[in-house]
Design an enzyme around this catalytic site. Sequence first.
Site, PDB file in Angstrom:
ATOM      1  N   ILE A  32       6.104  -3.746  10.921  1.00  0.00           N
ATOM      2  CA  ILE A  32       5.756  -2.351  11.411  1.00  0.00           C
ATOM      3  C   ILE A  32       4.249  -2.317  11.168  1.00  0.00           C
ATOM      4  CG2 ILE A  32       7.822  -1.117  10.997  1.00  0.00           C
ATOM      5  CD1 ILE A  32       6.564   0.068   8.357  1.00  0.00           C
ATOM      6  N   ALA A  33       3.639  -3.590  10.877  1.00  0.00           N
ATOM      7  CA  ALA A  33       2.236  -3.610  10.236  1.00  0.00           C
ATOM      8  C   ALA A  33       1.355  -3.755  11.649  1.00  0.00           C
ATOM      9  CB  ALA A  33       2.044  -4.940   9.202  1.00  0.00           C
ATOM     10  N   ARG A  34       0.911  -5.038  12.149  1.00  0.00           N
ATOM     11  CA  ARG A  34       0.248  -5.162  13.168  1.00  0.00           C
ATOM     12  C   ARG A  34       0.603  -6.601  14.090  1.00  0.00           C
ATOM     13  NH1 ARG A  34      -1.342  -1.075  13.335  1.00  0.00           N
ATOM     14  NH2 ARG A  34      -3.436   0.124  13.364  1.00  0.00           N
TER      15      ARG A  34
ATOM     16  N   HIS B  19       5.648   0.280  19.330  1.00  0.00           N
ATOM     17  CA  HIS B  19       4.287   0.852  18.400  1.00  0.00           C
ATOM     18  C   HIS B  19       4.531   2.335  18.216  1.00  0.00           C
ATOM     19  CE1 HIS B  19       0.156  -0.289  16.645  1.00  0.00           C
ATOM     20  NE2 HIS B  19       0.853   0.554  15.849  1.00  0.00           N
ATOM     21  N   ILE B  20       5.576   2.605  17.590  1.00  0.00           N
ATOM     22  CA  ILE B  20       5.866   4.168  17.463  1.00  0.00           C
ATOM     23  C   ILE B  20       6.124   4.501  16.141  1.00  0.00           C
ATOM     24  CG2 ILE B  20       6.606   4.319  19.876  1.00  0.00           C
ATOM     25  CD1 ILE B  20       9.677   4.205  18.790  1.00  0.00           C
TER      26      ILE B  20
ATOM     27  N   GLU C  82      -0.138  -6.911  22.353  1.00  0.00           N
ATOM     28  CA  GLU C  82       0.644  -5.851  22.897  1.00  0.00           C
ATOM     29  C   GLU C  82      -0.316  -4.962  23.632  1.00  0.00           C
ATOM     30  OE1 GLU C  82       1.776  -4.025  18.914  1.00  0.00           O
ATOM     31  OE2 GLU C  82       0.172  -2.334  19.352  1.00  0.00           O
TER      32      GLU C  82
ATOM     33  N   ARG D 122      -1.775  -8.529  -2.318  1.00  0.00           N
ATOM     34  CA  ARG D 122      -3.087  -9.191  -2.682  1.00  0.00           C
ATOM     35  C   ARG D 122      -3.326  -8.832  -4.087  1.00  0.00           C
ATOM     36  NH1 ARG D 122      -7.434  -7.186   1.395  1.00  0.00           N
ATOM     37  NH2 ARG D 122      -6.127  -5.598   1.033  1.00  0.00           N
TER      38      ARG D 122
ATOM     39  N   GLY E 127       0.986  -1.266  -0.047  1.00  0.00           N
ATOM     40  CA  GLY E 127       0.057  -0.072  -0.101  1.00  0.00           C
ATOM     41  C   GLY E 127       0.822   1.296  -0.355  1.00  0.00           C
ATOM     42  N   ARG E 128       0.257   2.288   0.585  1.00  0.00           N
ATOM     43  CA  ARG E 128       1.148   3.593   0.334  1.00  0.00           C
ATOM     44  C   ARG E 128       2.248   3.566   1.235  1.00  0.00           C
ATOM     45  NH1 ARG E 128      -4.842   5.874   1.190  1.00  0.00           N
ATOM     46  NH2 ARG E 128      -4.735   4.265   2.957  1.00  0.00           N
TER      47      ARG E 128
HETATM   48  C1  GLV Z   1      -0.684   2.607  13.588  1.00  0.00           C
HETATM   49  O1  GLV Z   1      -0.369   1.742  13.847  1.00  0.00           O
HETATM   50  C2  GLV Z   1      -1.719   2.975  12.832  1.00  0.00           C
HETATM   51  O2  GLV Z   1      -2.406   2.165  12.202  1.00  0.00           O
HETATM   52  O3  GLV Z   1      -2.023   4.240  12.086  1.00  0.00           O
END
Ligand code: GLV
Length: 328
Positions: free
Chosen positions: A237-239, A286-287, A268, A178, A155-156
């Site tokens: 850095i996703a989830r 998560h920063i 988390e 996808r 994505g972006r």
């Molecule tokens: C951070 O994890 C967001 O989804 O903005």
Amino acid sequence: MKKKILVARAVFPEVLARLEQHFEVASNQQDEPLTAAQLADQLRDKEGAFTTGGERIDAQLLAAAPALKICANMAVGYNNFDLPAMTARGVLGTNTPDVLTETTADFGFALLMATARRVTESEHFLRAGKWQRWSYDMFAGSDVHGTTLGILGMGRIGQGIARRGAHGFGMAVIYHNRSRLPAATEAQCKARYVSKEELLRTADHLVLVLPYSPESHHAIGAAELALMKPTANLINIARGGIVDDAALAAALRARTIAAAGLDVYEGEPKLHPDLLTVPNVVLTPHIASSTVPTRRAMADLAADNLIGFLVNGKPLTPLNPEVLAKGR
Ligand code: GLV
């Protein structure tokens, strides 16, 4: 009479003041996360909610919040929303896309480089007073320039990381998504579409930037980790939940991959305990979008969605615009 909203977590005072010009605001500036029961209780008489990724909006909560018309998430991800349940009840969801793209891509790269070059591990060594002498292989890590950058989820933010890798570090960029990107976007990112298996087998640095959903749950588990090179680094850095953290900790301990950089975790703010004991992992809380200007822009956009919808009938970034079409 002003409409009532809840701001579920602490937010910039200036943003709160702006909301107070338009709404009767119940806020949580003391910033104690609300339990599901407290959230339901607080939302009983509210038309709007300013939420973060920590507030779960599901059918049970919606049933207890009959006046609710909009939940404005201060996040681009919205897996805390049960969007079909919200749509069914005519509740609009909004998120904060675009304003965090470049900042989050910067952080993806920061985590990639810290992981490859063992920045935090070497700092811990130094702070512990263990640095007595230089040695030829001291914290020897992986190169970044000229290597292969793999991106899962294009994505972006994924595209922002690809551009940084290709144009800044001369990396060969491969991705899996996808759906394949248009040729012009692939050319801008200098990115080549590959299967998930090729991505796993080929990447020197694999960055995860895909949204969390039941389909992406444990998209990276033991089987996927086993396909990666022993010299490869994994960056999430996703989830949380996209990676099986127990399987990752085992792979890091066995060194079947070189290292990982993680900003998000299953369950988390709790972490799998094994992640805290393996040395070859860089851990951040998560920063990825957390710069002062970007967090402010996210808060402003969430506020603008509430004002736009509840005052002017025009939200900026609706997730389920079919709710608007119903003319509620
Ligand atoms: C951070 O994890 C967001 O989804 O903005």
